[in-house]
Each structure stands twice: as structure tokens, then as C-alpha cells.
Design an enzyme around this catalytic site. Structure first.
Site, mmCIF file in Angstrom:
data_model
loop_
_atom_site.group_PDB
_atom_site.id
_atom_site.type_symbol
_atom_site.label_atom_id
_atom_site.label_comp_id
_atom_site.label_asym_id
_atom_site.label_seq_id
_atom_site.Cartn_x
_atom_site.Cartn_y
_atom_site.Cartn_z
ATOM 1 N N PHE A 130 -2.146 -10.512 -5.468
ATOM 2 C CA PHE A 130 -1.690 -9.786 -4.284
ATOM 3 C C PHE A 130 -2.478 -10.319 -3.085
ATOM 4 C CE2 PHE A 130 -1.552 -6.134 -1.388
ATOM 5 C CZ PHE A 130 -0.193 -5.860 -1.407
ATOM 6 N N ASP A 199 -8.496 -6.655 -11.400
ATOM 7 C CA ASP A 199 -7.705 -5.734 -10.580
ATOM 8 C C ASP A 199 -6.664 -5.095 -11.503
ATOM 9 O OD1 ASP A 199 -5.711 -4.576 -8.966
ATOM 10 O OD2 ASP A 199 -6.133 -5.958 -7.306
ATOM 11 N N TYR A 224 -2.324 5.417 -6.787
ATOM 12 C CA TYR A 224 -1.063 5.949 -6.269
ATOM 13 C C TYR A 224 0.160 5.363 -6.963
ATOM 14 C CZ TYR A 224 -1.924 1.815 -3.315
ATOM 15 O OH TYR A 224 -2.237 0.566 -2.858
ATOM 16 N N LYS A 225 -0.036 4.481 -7.935
ATOM 17 C CA LYS A 225 1.098 3.905 -8.663
ATOM 18 C C LYS A 225 1.331 4.714 -9.937
ATOM 19 C CE LYS A 225 0.066 -0.716 -6.811
ATOM 20 N NZ LYS A 225 1.093 -0.796 -5.760
ATOM 21 N N ARG A 385 12.501 -5.734 -7.787
ATOM 22 C CA ARG A 385 11.490 -5.178 -8.703
ATOM 23 C C ARG A 385 11.893 -3.774 -9.133
ATOM 24 N NH1 ARG A 385 5.361 -5.039 -7.139
ATOM 25 N NH2 ARG A 385 6.232 -3.395 -5.839
#
Length: 417
Positions: A130, A199, A224-225, A385
Site C-alpha cells: 500500500f 502489516d 476498521y476493516k 475488489r
């Protein structure tokens, strides 16, 4: 009812996690974007209201002790720990993922410095990472006087050398959903005498990680995922037990001081994972996260919704693989031939909890899907996605998503034709 609709109903009837769907605020849409932002757990609004009106509004400053605000970063870290395969006392919650990547990577380089080997002048970073991780790694390299070397995860074993100080890798590729070999790559990093930083943003809460089992040095992740902590909920930092006495954070703050209220001019770090703390915790979002984690720990509902059995990450992983397998089957059945190409590995050992499809006019296709109640997301230039959160996604959701995708691409093909 079609064959796939019938099969979806049978799979949902046999799903041991199906009861968890009632623990979330959902509507008629098919929500397949939990790899960006998880759905709202029903227990969170009541808990946040209590924090605002009673703990802040009535107790005010007393809540730092009486409501446990001060100990929240470590307490909530211990609740996340079993979801990533860590014993208690190794995770502290607070700050953003980016800030924690910086702490972990610079901390790893400083651990390498202790060996006194001046040859360890290189940091390896996942070239497919990312973007922010790459930005942080570049800054950390400049700050520590290292050279940054981007490589793909597959290239890491051959790129490692006596020059390597630290390696920053993603467990799951955010774009393709590819699951990288955390055990094997961590072992390779250690054989080279370097430190591994992982990560976990796209794996924690979706699949087993095994931080302790595989000897990971440091790790970071968002909440938050798949952990459903809410927009901007605080991230976390893992520091392995035996490294904590030597962990030297590049961001020392009063919250991580051994005597935080002594206001001493000289910094003395607290013992344990609390060394990863910096400034005053974001209490509102942190306690919202704590309420969200109730789903995992017996499904408790603070608003009075009763108690269920605890959720294991192994059961979540089994359902994740079943959901993604079924989605790929639906795509194969419903989507016109040649319209999409899966970028997500077919083998379970290399698949996270999302499916990425390459598609012409992907941005427009995703807009059409969202308009029809199938919510995924788009990544430039041509990737659709779809994230599968096993706690609340059903097989009926998956069948509908595949069917609507096929209909949408069929219509688009007709227009283009």
C-alpha cells in the site's frame, strides 16, 4: 430458483457463523467492502452514547481511572491478541497504521543497530505494498541513514544479505488479495539476522496470523476493516515479548513514560508493549472499537442482546475460503466469458479474504453494481475488489453479487457491441 441460489440457501442453513449477522447493522444491500470499512456492530452506538453522556458528561476527568480510560490501549490490545495469534501483553492500541508502521520500522532498525554491525545499511520494503507503507519506509530509511530497496515478497529470500537491517512486508496484498508466506518469509529474514515487520491490515480478523508461533518481531494493523472498529478507529502495534526491553520508539511521548505524571524532562520508557504509546489516546474511537470486539468474545451485546459462543479465527477462515470459492464459482457461471480475469490466487494457501477481478471499464462497472445494491470497490486502473467478511456476509449475498455482476457485464457488452 436457480441451482446456485438453491446451493446458497443450503450453505447458509449449514453455516455455524450465520447467527453473527444479527450482531451488525445491515440493510438490503450486499456489502462486500469490509476490506475497506467494516459494518457497524449493533453494540457500538449504545456504548458510544454511554461514553459520551455518562463517562465524559458526568464522570468527566474521573473516567481516566474509574472508567478505565488510561488502561484502554493495553486492555484492548489484549482483546485483539488472540485474533492475530499473540499472547497478552504484546499489543498496544493507538495512533494510525501509518504512525505505527513508522514506529515499528525505525524500532526494527534500531534493534539491528544494537548488534554494532555497520554493514546493515539496507531496508527491504514490499514493492507491491500500500503506498503509505512505501512512503513511511522511504522516510524511515532517510532518517536512519539506510538505503531503501523495494522488492516483491517472492524476491525477498534472494534479496536478503548481511546488509539487511529490517524488512517491511504486507501479509495480504491490498490490490489482488494474495496471501504472502508469513512463516517462510519471517524465517528467511531471521536467517539473515534481520528483523521482520508485518502489516496485517488485510488479514487480521479474516484469517490466522500466528505472530507468536512464527516468531514475528513487530507487526502493525488497522481495526476498521475486518475488526469492524469504525472509520478511523485506532490501529495497533505488536512488539514481541523478548524484544520489548530493547524496543526504542522513535516517537517517545508522555503516555509511554515510566512515570507519565511526573513530568520529568528526561524520557524513561515504561516496561512492556506500552512503550508503543505516544500521546493521549483517542478515547471515543478506542472504546467504540472495544465494543465492536465484543462480537468476537462471546458475541456480547452491551445493549442487552444476550450472549453467544466465542468466535474462533479458524472458523472465520473456513467460511472465508468457502465464500470466496463460491463467489468464483458464481462469477464463472454468470459472467460472460472473457469479461473478467481473477487476480486473486485460486489456491487457498495464497488467498486472503477478497477477490480482485480485472475488468474493462472497471470504474463504471462498480458504479453500476453499487447502484444495484452490490457494494464493492474499484482500484485504479481496472480492478474490481470484493471483500468477504465472514461475520456478516452470507452465501445468498455472494450468489446475488455474482448474478448482478454477470447481468451488469452482459448489459455493458451489449452497449459496447
Amino acid at each position: 430458483m436457480s441451482e446456485l441460489e438453491t446451493l446458497a440457501a443450503e450453505l447458509d442453513a449449514a453455516d455455524e457463523l450465520a447467527w453473527l449477522r444479527t450482531r451488525f447493522v445491515l440493510d438490503d444491500a450486499v456489502y462486500l467492502d469490509g476490506n475497506s470499512l467494516g459494518a457497524l456492530p449493533v453494540s457500538v452506538p449504545g456504548r458510544v452514547a454511554d461514553v459520551v453522556y455518562r463517562e465524559w458528561g458526568e464522570l468527566r476527568i474521573r473516567s481516566w481511572e474509574e472508567s478505565g480510560w488510561w488502561t484502554a490501549p493495553e486492555r484492548i490490545g489484549d482483546r485483539i491478541a488472540p485474533l492475530v495469534g499473540a499472547a497478552a501483553g504484546q499489543i498496544v492500541v493507538g495512533d494510525s497504521t501509518s504512525v505505527n508502521v513508522f514506529k515499528a520500522l525505525v524500532g526494527a532498525v534500531r534493534l539491528a543497530d544494537e548488534a554494532g554491525d555497520s554493514r546493515r545499511d539496507e531496508i527491504l520494503v514490499d514493492a507491491t505494498t500500500f503506498p503509505t507503507d512505501g512512503y513511511i519506509a522511504e522516510s524511515a530509511a532517510r532518517m536512519t541513514g539506510r538505503t531503501l530497496r523495494p522488492v516483491t515478497p517472492a524476491e525477498v529470500p534472494d534479496a536478503l544479505s548481511s546488509r539487511t537491517a529490517a524488512v517491511l512486508l504486507n501479509h495480504v496484498d491490498y490490490r489482488t488479495g494474495r496471501l504472502h508466506d508469513l512463516p517462510g518469509l519471517t524465517e528467511a529474514v531471521h536467517r539473515a539476522g534481520a528483523y521482520a515487520v508485518w502489516d496485517l491490515c488485510h488479514s487480521a480478523g479474516a484469517l490466522p496470523v500466528g505472530l507468536d508461533e512464527h516468531g514475528v518481531d513487530l507487526a502493525v494493523g488497522c481495526t476498521y476493516k475486518y475488526l469492524n472498529g469504525g472509520p478511523g478507529s485506532p490501529a495497533y502495534l505488536y512488539v514481541r515479548h523478548d524484544l520489548q526491553p530493547r524496543f526504542d520508539s522513535p516517537l517517545p511521548g508522555w503516555n509511554s513514560h515510566a512515570r507519565p505524571f511526573g513530568m520529568h524532562p528526561a524520557y524513561e520508557p515504561v516496561a512492556g508493549a506500552g512503550r508503543g504509546r505516544v500521546g493521549t489516546p483517542d478515547i471515543l474511537s478506542m472504546l467504540a472499537l472495544e465494543a465492536a470486539l465484543d462480537v468476537w468474545h462471546g458475541g456480547r451485546d452491551r445493549s442487552g442482546g444476550g450472549e453467544g459462543e466465542g468466535v474462533t479465527i479458524e472458523s472465520v477462515r473456513a467460511k472465508s475460503l468457502a465464500l470466496t470459492d463460491f463467489f468464483l464459482r458464481c462469477v464463472s457461471a454468470y459472467v460472460p466469458e472473457g469479461r473478467v480475469e481473477s487476480l486473486t490466487p485460486a489456491t487457498h494457501a495464497e488467498r486472503g479474504s477478497q477477490v480482485a477481478l480485472r475488468c474493462d471499464a472497471a470504474a463504471d462497472v462498480m458504479k453500476r453494481l453499487i447502484h444495484q445494491g452490490v457494494i464493492g470497490d474499484f482500484r485504479h486502473p481496472d480492478v474490481l475488489r470484493f471483500g468477504f467478511t465472514p461475520l456478516y456476509v452470507s452465501f445468498a449475498d455472494v450468489e446475488r453479487a455474482g448474478r448482478v455482476l454477470g447481468e451488469t457485464l452482459g448489459e455493458t457488452l451489449g452497449v459496447l457491441g
